[in-house]
Design an enzyme around this catalytic site. Sequence first.
Site, PDB file in Angstrom:
ATOM      1  N   LYS A  27     -29.198  41.721  14.925  1.00 28.64           N
ATOM      2  CA  LYS A  27     -29.095  41.686  16.340  1.00 28.64           C
ATOM      3  C   LYS A  27     -30.306  42.264  16.911  1.00 28.64           C
ATOM      4  O   LYS A  27     -31.119  42.490  16.003  1.00 28.64           O
ATOM      5  CB  LYS A  27     -28.052  42.567  16.910  1.00 28.64           C
ATOM      6  CG  LYS A  27     -28.002  42.617  18.034  1.00 28.64           C
ATOM      7  CD  LYS A  27     -26.833  43.627  18.390  1.00 28.64           C
ATOM      8  CE  LYS A  27     -25.504  43.431  18.369  1.00 28.64           C
ATOM      9  NZ  LYS A  27     -24.819  44.622  19.068  1.00 28.64           N
ATOM     10  N   ILE A  28     -30.906  41.421  17.749  1.00 34.06           N
ATOM     11  CA  ILE A  28     -32.916  41.380  18.089  1.00 34.06           C
ATOM     12  C   ILE A  28     -32.281  41.491  19.583  1.00 34.06           C
ATOM     13  O   ILE A  28     -31.780  40.852  20.167  1.00 34.06           O
ATOM     14  CB  ILE A  28     -33.141  40.074  17.468  1.00 34.06           C
ATOM     15  CG1 ILE A  28     -33.336  40.262  16.187  1.00 34.06           C
ATOM     16  CG2 ILE A  28     -34.708  40.174  18.007  1.00 34.06           C
ATOM     17  CD1 ILE A  28     -33.732  39.224  15.731  1.00 34.06           C
TER      18      ILE A  28
END
Length: 219
Positions: free
Chosen positions: A85-86
């Site tokens: 997750k970015i």
Amino acid sequence: MELYLDTANIEHIKEVAALGFISGVTTNPSLLAKEDPKIDIKKRILEIHQLVGGHLSVEVNSLDTNGMLKEADEIISWFPEATIKIPMIPAGLAATKELYKKDIPTNVTLIFSPTQALAAANAGATYVSVFMGRLDDIAVDSYAVLNEIGEIWEKQCLDSSIIAASIRHPLHIIQAAKAGADISTVPYKVLMQSLQHPLTDKGVDAFVADYQKMMSMKK
């Protein structure tokens, strides 16, 4: 539309996973800290995945591309099935592109507009997470935004899956499905609320009462 549980609470995950209708879990540093600021993140993530399987995003905390990539490599080393997750920032897009080249799935989070969603999709994001509740908090119609993103995806035939996040009430779940979201990730309280209806409760009570009455007449 698949349903995910948005939490780091292991008891809630056990309860909902046993019901058989969720396909994954999302979490973030805030949710993990809410459970216990001293929580063993690796242990909790692996425990969650063992319970649910399917999708599980693990968030990076760096704000520069190289730091994100280093974190991603470290996460994959102990959890090969992870989706990274970015955050939706320029450095995050660069990291997403590099991870795409390595066939590592990514979830670009904190998306609030169609242009952000398009940028993430073009960078190779596997998932784009659109935050409904936080848009509503600033008097922006989250359903309209999500619906616009869904229309663009349909017309452009984009591959990234749309996640409706920051779900605050059952209506958000319905709106996400109508807008074409692939996934809605829902907090425990809202998810359980969405399963309830007073007419269901009334009907169950009536069926049980009639059955007991019928059984008593046979004695």
